[in-house]
Design a protein around this motif. Structure first.
Motif, PDB file in Angstrom:
ATOM      1  N   LEU A 102       0.888  -1.227   0.064  1.00  0.00           N
ATOM      2  CA  LEU A 102      -0.131   0.031  -0.035  1.00  0.00           C
ATOM      3  C   LEU A 102       1.093   1.147   0.019  1.00  0.00           C
ATOM      4  CD1 LEU A 102      -2.599   1.379   0.182  1.00  0.00           C
ATOM      5  CD2 LEU A 102      -2.450   1.266   2.709  1.00  0.00           C
ATOM      6  N   VAL A 103       1.717   1.450   0.859  1.00  0.00           N
ATOM      7  CA  VAL A 103       2.592   2.585   1.036  1.00  0.00           C
ATOM      8  C   VAL A 103       3.420   2.926  -0.274  1.00  0.00           C
ATOM      9  CG1 VAL A 103       4.636   3.284   2.151  1.00  0.00           C
ATOM     10  CG2 VAL A 103       2.836   2.381   3.640  1.00  0.00           C
ATOM     11  N   LEU A 104       4.200   1.637  -0.764  1.00  0.00           N
ATOM     12  CA  LEU A 104       4.779   2.021  -2.191  1.00  0.00           C
ATOM     13  C   LEU A 104       4.010   2.306  -3.149  1.00  0.00           C
ATOM     14  CD1 LEU A 104       7.429  -1.107  -1.543  1.00  0.00           C
ATOM     15  CD2 LEU A 104       7.821   1.380  -1.154  1.00  0.00           C
ATOM     16  N   GLU A 105       2.629   1.653  -3.351  1.00  0.00           N
ATOM     17  CA  GLU A 105       1.765   2.199  -4.431  1.00  0.00           C
ATOM     18  C   GLU A 105       1.364   3.707  -4.378  1.00  0.00           C
ATOM     19  OE1 GLU A 105      -0.402   2.216  -7.701  1.00  0.00           O
ATOM     20  OE2 GLU A 105       0.997   0.660  -7.073  1.00  0.00           O
ATOM     21  N   ILE A 106       1.049   4.296  -3.113  1.00  0.00           N
ATOM     22  CA  ILE A 106       0.907   5.605  -2.800  1.00  0.00           C
ATOM     23  C   ILE A 106       2.175   6.386  -3.417  1.00  0.00           C
ATOM     24  CG2 ILE A 106       0.368   7.175  -1.034  1.00  0.00           C
ATOM     25  CD1 ILE A 106      -1.004   5.337   0.551  1.00  0.00           C
ATOM     26  N   TYR A 107       3.118   5.976  -2.752  1.00  0.00           N
ATOM     27  CA  TYR A 107       4.506   6.867  -3.220  1.00  0.00           C
ATOM     28  C   TYR A 107       4.735   6.801  -4.760  1.00  0.00           C
ATOM     29  CZ  TYR A 107       9.388   7.855  -3.448  1.00  0.00           C
ATOM     30  OH  TYR A 107      10.674   8.355  -3.673  1.00  0.00           O
ATOM     31  N   ARG A 108       4.358   5.714  -5.549  1.00  0.00           N
ATOM     32  CA  ARG A 108       4.456   5.685  -6.714  1.00  0.00           C
ATOM     33  C   ARG A 108       3.461   6.554  -7.492  1.00  0.00           C
ATOM     34  NH1 ARG A 108       6.314   0.397  -6.100  1.00  0.00           N
ATOM     35  NH2 ARG A 108       4.367  -0.361  -5.914  1.00  0.00           N
ATOM     36  N   HIS A 109       2.310   6.494  -7.018  1.00  0.00           N
ATOM     37  CA  HIS A 109       1.176   7.345  -7.528  1.00  0.00           C
ATOM     38  C   HIS A 109       1.539   8.930  -7.311  1.00  0.00           C
ATOM     39  CE1 HIS A 109      -2.887   8.750  -8.558  1.00  0.00           C
ATOM     40  NE2 HIS A 109      -3.004   9.573  -7.428  1.00  0.00           N
ATOM     41  N   GLU A 110       2.104   8.999  -6.142  1.00  0.00           N
ATOM     42  CA  GLU A 110       2.129  10.793  -5.833  1.00  0.00           C
ATOM     43  C   GLU A 110       3.251  11.216  -6.642  1.00  0.00           C
ATOM     44  OE1 GLU A 110       0.350  12.872  -3.484  1.00  0.00           O
ATOM     45  OE2 GLU A 110      -0.990  11.420  -4.019  1.00  0.00           O
ATOM     46  N   MET A 111       4.402  10.452  -6.768  1.00  0.00           N
ATOM     47  CA  MET A 111       5.455  10.779  -7.707  1.00  0.00           C
ATOM     48  C   MET A 111       5.104  10.886  -9.062  1.00  0.00           C
ATOM     49  SD  MET A 111       8.048  11.450  -5.579  1.00  0.00           S
ATOM     50  CE  MET A 111       9.502  11.318  -6.327  1.00  0.00           C
ATOM     51  N   ARG A 112       4.383  10.030  -9.504  1.00  0.00           N
ATOM     52  CA  ARG A 112       3.931  10.104 -10.902  1.00  0.00           C
ATOM     53  C   ARG A 112       3.251  11.294 -11.067  1.00  0.00           C
ATOM     54  NH1 ARG A 112       5.521   9.660 -15.147  1.00  0.00           N
ATOM     55  NH2 ARG A 112       6.467   7.564 -14.647  1.00  0.00           N
ATOM     56  N   GLN A 113       2.101  11.812 -10.308  1.00  0.00           N
ATOM     57  CA  GLN A 113       1.715  13.017 -10.486  1.00  0.00           C
ATOM     58  C   GLN A 113       2.641  14.071 -10.373  1.00  0.00           C
ATOM     59  OE1 GLN A 113      -1.416  13.001  -7.141  1.00  0.00           O
ATOM     60  NE2 GLN A 113      -2.950  12.537  -8.739  1.00  0.00           N
ATOM     61  N   VAL A 114       3.471  14.345  -9.476  1.00  0.00           N
ATOM     62  CA  VAL A 114       4.705  15.313  -9.517  1.00  0.00           C
ATOM     63  C   VAL A 114       5.297  15.148 -10.870  1.00  0.00           C
ATOM     64  CG1 VAL A 114       6.582  16.139  -8.596  1.00  0.00           C
ATOM     65  CG2 VAL A 114       4.875  15.518  -7.227  1.00  0.00           C
ATOM     66  N   ALA A 115       5.622  14.202 -11.325  1.00  0.00           N
ATOM     67  CA  ALA A 115       6.414  14.022 -12.674  1.00  0.00           C
ATOM     68  C   ALA A 115       5.587  14.467 -13.662  1.00  0.00           C
ATOM     69  CB  ALA A 115       6.796  12.539 -12.803  1.00  0.00           C
ATOM     70  N   ASP A 116       4.156  13.879 -13.746  1.00  0.00           N
ATOM     71  CA  ASP A 116       3.366  14.321 -15.046  1.00  0.00           C
ATOM     72  C   ASP A 116       3.124  15.668 -15.151  1.00  0.00           C
ATOM     73  OD1 ASP A 116       3.332  11.677 -15.616  1.00  0.00           O
ATOM     74  OD2 ASP A 116       1.356  11.193 -14.969  1.00  0.00           O
ATOM     75  N   SER A 117       3.323  16.251 -13.943  1.00  0.00           N
ATOM     76  CA  SER A 117       3.149  17.890 -14.052  1.00  0.00           C
ATOM     77  C   SER A 117       4.157  18.793 -14.987  1.00  0.00           C
ATOM     78  CB  SER A 117       2.960  18.508 -12.621  1.00  0.00           C
ATOM     79  OG  SER A 117       3.942  18.343 -12.105  1.00  0.00           O
ATOM     80  N   ALA A 118       5.046  17.990 -15.125  1.00  0.00           N
ATOM     81  CA  ALA A 118       6.287  18.632 -15.772  1.00  0.00           C
ATOM     82  C   ALA A 118       5.768  18.973 -17.336  1.00  0.00           C
ATOM     83  CB  ALA A 118       7.549  17.891 -15.872  1.00  0.00           C
ATOM     84  N   ALA A 119       5.386  17.889 -18.016  1.00  0.00           N
ATOM     85  CA  ALA A 119       4.809  18.086 -19.430  1.00  0.00           C
ATOM     86  C   ALA A 119       3.629  19.021 -19.317  1.00  0.00           C
ATOM     87  CB  ALA A 119       4.527  16.793 -19.916  1.00  0.00           C
ATOM     88  N   GLN A 120       2.700  19.010 -18.323  1.00  0.00           N
ATOM     89  CA  GLN A 120       1.519  20.000 -18.376  1.00  0.00           C
ATOM     90  C   GLN A 120       2.014  21.440 -18.482  1.00  0.00           C
ATOM     91  OE1 GLN A 120      -0.551  18.430 -14.970  1.00  0.00           O
ATOM     92  NE2 GLN A 120      -1.200  16.636 -16.277  1.00  0.00           N
TER      93      GLN A 120
END
Length: 192
Positions: free
Chosen positions: A60-78
């Motif tokens: 659970l913790v690692l999935e949350i971490y991956r999800h949150e990091m992906r959101q931060v990363a995805d905001s770069a292109a936006q």
């Protein structure tokens, strides 16, 4: 009939999974020791549904971490799609700082989940590193920063954020630190 491991989830199963992640993010950010039963109850799912999605606290913790990091990363292109590269980079650094400061409890949960014998390794920062590289290359091409700065260089420079106390008024210090980093990146830029 059992579902295949990689088969898409039914819509109700996907909603349950997303609800668990939303509740877990809030609860684990508040306290790394939140019992999984509390998360399941607040997500309005049974224990079986919870453990089908996340067989362990670590998962659970690692999935949350991956999800949150992906959101931060995805905001770069936006950000690059709507701003000049140097503004996009600076705003992205603000988002990374907000993530770091508001997810301090989650950092404790990640440390707990990855510190014991036989625990999974802490997930890497590759999506964030890739996002930083995307922004840096766009800034370099625009002549807005000095050439040759790597994503690792930037993340190392930003590492000072993790010294700030998220329980205090961290925003003015973070703004000052990130402005200083941007000034350093601009020094020696061909367009300056």
């Amino acid at each position: 009939m059992r579902e295949k491991k990689d088969a898409p989830l039914r819509s109700d199963a996907q909603r349950n999974r997303e609800r668990i992640l939303e509740v877990a993010l809030v609860e684990l950010t508040r306290s790394a020791d939140t019992p999984l039963s509390v998360i399941a109850r607040k997500a309005c799912v049974g224990q079986g549904t919870f453990y089908r999605n996340f067989p362990s606290r670590e998962a659970l913790v690692l999935e949350i971490y991956r999800h949150e990091m992906r959101q931060v990363a995805d905001s770069a292109a936006q950000l690059l799609a709507t701003r000049e590269p140097d503004r996009a980079l600076r705003e992205w650094m603000d988002r990374l700082a907000r993530f770091a400061m508001t997810k301090a409890g989650l950092a404790d949960a990640i440390r707990q989940a990855t510190s014991g014998p036989g625990s999974p390794a802490k997930p890497g920062h590759s999506p964030v590193t890739e996002a930083a590289d995307l922004l840096l290359r766009a800034c370099e091409e625009a002549g807005a920063i000095r050439p040759g700065v790597t994503a690792d260089d930037l993340l190392l420079a930003i590492g000072g954020l993790w010294q700030l106390d998220p329980a205090e008024d961290w925003q003015p210090r973070a703004t000052c630190l990130l402005d200083l980093i941007m000034d350093g990146l601009r020094a020696g830029a061909p367009g300056q």
